[in-house]
Design a protein around this motif. Structure first.
Motif, PDB file in Angstrom:
ATOM      1  N   SER A  80     -25.473 -23.761 -17.452  1.00 17.69           N
ATOM      2  CA  SER A  80     -26.563 -23.151 -17.083  1.00 17.69           C
ATOM      3  C   SER A  80     -27.917 -23.469 -17.454  1.00 17.69           C
ATOM      4  CB  SER A  80     -26.266 -21.603 -17.359  1.00 17.69           C
ATOM      5  OG  SER A  80     -27.221 -20.847 -16.811  1.00 17.69           O
ATOM      6  N   THR A  81     -28.913 -23.613 -16.521  1.00 12.25           N
ATOM      7  CA  THR A  81     -30.200 -23.974 -16.883  1.00 12.25           C
ATOM      8  C   THR A  81     -31.170 -22.604 -17.048  1.00 12.25           C
ATOM      9  OG1 THR A  81     -30.888 -24.221 -14.586  1.00 12.25           O
ATOM     10  CG2 THR A  81     -30.019 -26.076 -15.697  1.00 12.25           C
ATOM     11  N   ARG A  82     -30.725 -21.335 -17.129  1.00 14.01           N
ATOM     12  CA  ARG A  82     -31.336 -20.322 -16.919  1.00 14.01           C
ATOM     13  C   ARG A  82     -32.483 -20.306 -18.220  1.00 14.01           C
ATOM     14  NH1 ARG A  82     -28.613 -14.643 -17.242  1.00 14.01           N
ATOM     15  NH2 ARG A  82     -27.647 -15.647 -19.279  1.00 14.01           N
ATOM     16  N   GLU A  83     -31.818 -20.497 -19.427  1.00 11.06           N
ATOM     17  CA  GLU A  83     -32.687 -20.572 -20.743  1.00 11.06           C
ATOM     18  C   GLU A  83     -33.461 -21.685 -20.502  1.00 11.06           C
ATOM     19  OE1 GLU A  83     -29.566 -19.776 -20.594  1.00 11.06           O
ATOM     20  OE2 GLU A  83     -29.434 -17.946 -21.402  1.00 11.06           O
ATOM     21  N   SER A 101     -36.731 -21.421 -18.397  1.00 11.97           N
ATOM     22  CA  SER A 101     -37.612 -20.280 -18.723  1.00 11.97           C
ATOM     23  C   SER A 101     -38.223 -20.635 -20.196  1.00 11.97           C
ATOM     24  CB  SER A 101     -36.954 -18.770 -18.759  1.00 11.97           C
ATOM     25  OG  SER A 101     -35.982 -18.963 -19.733  1.00 11.97           O
ATOM     26  N   ALA A 102     -37.923 -21.764 -20.806  1.00 14.15           N
ATOM     27  CA  ALA A 102     -38.420 -22.152 -22.036  1.00 14.15           C
ATOM     28  C   ALA A 102     -39.778 -22.559 -22.134  1.00 14.15           C
ATOM     29  CB  ALA A 102     -37.608 -23.273 -22.608  1.00 14.15           C
ATOM     30  N   ALA A 103     -40.254 -22.196 -23.294  1.00 14.53           N
ATOM     31  CA  ALA A 103     -41.776 -22.293 -23.873  1.00 14.53           C
ATOM     32  C   ALA A 103     -42.061 -23.866 -23.413  1.00 14.53           C
ATOM     33  CB  ALA A 103     -42.142 -21.752 -25.182  1.00 14.53           C
ATOM     34  N   TYR A 158     -35.054 -23.412 -32.136  1.00 16.64           N
ATOM     35  CA  TYR A 158     -34.656 -22.904 -30.816  1.00 16.64           C
ATOM     36  C   TYR A 158     -33.758 -23.817 -30.100  1.00 16.64           C
ATOM     37  CZ  TYR A 158     -34.626 -20.439 -26.209  1.00 16.64           C
ATOM     38  OH  TYR A 158     -34.284 -20.140 -25.022  1.00 16.64           O
ATOM     39  N   CYS A 159     -34.201 -24.961 -29.936  1.00 16.83           N
ATOM     40  CA  CYS A 159     -33.374 -25.878 -29.198  1.00 16.83           C
ATOM     41  C   CYS A 159     -31.865 -26.172 -29.941  1.00 16.83           C
ATOM     42  CB  CYS A 159     -34.082 -27.415 -29.286  1.00 16.83           C
ATOM     43  SG  CYS A 159     -35.351 -27.480 -28.206  1.00 16.83           S
ATOM     44  N   ILE A 160     -31.968 -26.224 -31.368  1.00 19.20           N
ATOM     45  CA  ILE A 160     -30.625 -26.216 -32.024  1.00 19.20           C
ATOM     46  C   ILE A 160     -29.825 -25.136 -31.638  1.00 19.20           C
ATOM     47  CG2 ILE A 160     -29.504 -26.253 -34.428  1.00 19.20           C
ATOM     48  CD1 ILE A 160     -32.140 -27.876 -35.326  1.00 19.20           C
ATOM     49  N   SER A 161     -30.217 -23.934 -31.753  1.00 19.14           N
ATOM     50  CA  SER A 161     -29.606 -22.421 -31.459  1.00 19.14           C
ATOM     51  C   SER A 161     -29.078 -22.454 -30.099  1.00 19.14           C
ATOM     52  CB  SER A 161     -30.688 -21.549 -31.891  1.00 19.14           C
ATOM     53  OG  SER A 161     -31.611 -21.343 -30.907  1.00 19.14           O
ATOM     54  N   ARG A 167     -32.637 -34.041 -16.233  1.00 16.83           N
ATOM     55  CA  ARG A 167     -33.125 -33.704 -14.877  1.00 16.83           C
ATOM     56  C   ARG A 167     -33.989 -32.765 -14.871  1.00 16.83           C
ATOM     57  NH1 ARG A 167     -27.156 -33.610 -14.002  1.00 16.83           N
ATOM     58  NH2 ARG A 167     -26.446 -35.484 -12.883  1.00 16.83           N
ATOM     59  N   THR A 168     -33.990 -31.613 -15.814  1.00 18.76           N
ATOM     60  CA  THR A 168     -34.796 -30.573 -15.725  1.00 18.76           C
ATOM     61  C   THR A 168     -36.360 -31.406 -15.969  1.00 18.76           C
ATOM     62  OG1 THR A 168     -33.170 -28.832 -16.305  1.00 18.76           O
ATOM     63  CG2 THR A 168     -35.655 -28.273 -16.922  1.00 18.76           C
ATOM     64  N   LEU A 169     -36.406 -31.830 -17.034  1.00 17.31           N
ATOM     65  CA  LEU A 169     -37.872 -32.562 -17.535  1.00 17.31           C
ATOM     66  C   LEU A 169     -38.030 -33.523 -16.299  1.00 17.31           C
ATOM     67  CD1 LEU A 169     -36.783 -33.664 -21.129  1.00 17.31           C
ATOM     68  CD2 LEU A 169     -38.319 -31.780 -20.710  1.00 17.31           C
TER      69      LEU A 169
END
Length: 212
Positions: free
Chosen positions: A130-133, A136-138, A176-179, A202-204
């Motif tokens: 899922s790409t939800r988080e 919405s990432a900073a 955060y990325c690790i978590s 793909r998101t980037l």
């Protein structure tokens, strides 16, 4: 070391396309690179053969009877439902992995499961994370992910030097990325996990942070 070698040598280095794009932009002197070869993505047939080979080596006989392949991935050129389901799953894996064999094998392993008390191995449909988080990432998080994607394997200090962001901001973003399971660490160096690699790149690219 090179000066001490008096025999002809061939040095081969493999890097991801995103790291190569970055290298081409920042490196003005290309004299040390005599030839660059683009390795094509694996075809659907090649990935299917690889999955079959690795499955046989593991002595597994997966059951595809519970799979319901979506119409857009259905393969109707086979006689039995088992063959059609298998071909449909392999096609979905090929699409999700974008022809990357390592990602494809990881995706395949996540498709296999057993019911409690049942030794039979069953197959479920592959699914991308899922790409939800991620969506919405900073912004700092996305910049850190772009830096890691372009470097493949990088230290936190390298990320700080590359982005010119405060150490604390980079450290927070990487934590955060690790978590989230997006990156992992090995001996002080970080890379994007295979499970998330295609989804993150793909998101980037969609956010114009990586070249497509």
């Amino acid at each position: 070391l090179i000066e001490a070698i008096d025999q002809p040598m061939l040095w081969v280095m493999t890097i991801d396309c995103f790291a190569w794009q970055f290298l081409r932009r920042v490196r003005a002197d290309q004299s040390s690179i005599h030839e660059a070869v683009d390795v094509p993505a694996w075809t659907e047939d090649q990935l299917s053969a690889l999955i079959e080979q690795r499955t046989a080596e593991a002595e597994l006989e997966p059951d595809f009877s519970r799979v319901q392949v979506p119409p857009e991935h259905a393969v109707t050129s086979y006689d039995t439902a088992e063959e059609r389901n298998k071909a449909g799953v392999y096609r979905m894996i090929w699409t999700l992995s974008a022809g990357n064999p390592e990602v494809a094998l990881l995706t395949w392993s996540n498709c296999l499961y057993r019911e409690e008390g049942d030794e039979q191995v069953y197959v479920r449909l592959p699914a991308s994370p899922s790409t939800r988080e991620l969506d919405s990432a900073a912004h700092n998080v996305m910049l850190v992910l772009r830096c890691i994607a372009q470097s493949e394997l990088v230290t936190q200090e390298d990320v700080v030097d590359n982005l010119r962001l405060p150490q604390g901001a980079v450290g927070t973003a990487m934590h955060y990325c690790i978590s989230q399971g997006w990156i992992n660490e090995d001996n002080g160096r970080y890379r994007i996990t295979m499970r998330w690699f295609r989804t993150i790149t793909r998101t980037l690219a969609r956010q114009n942070l990586l070249a497509r």
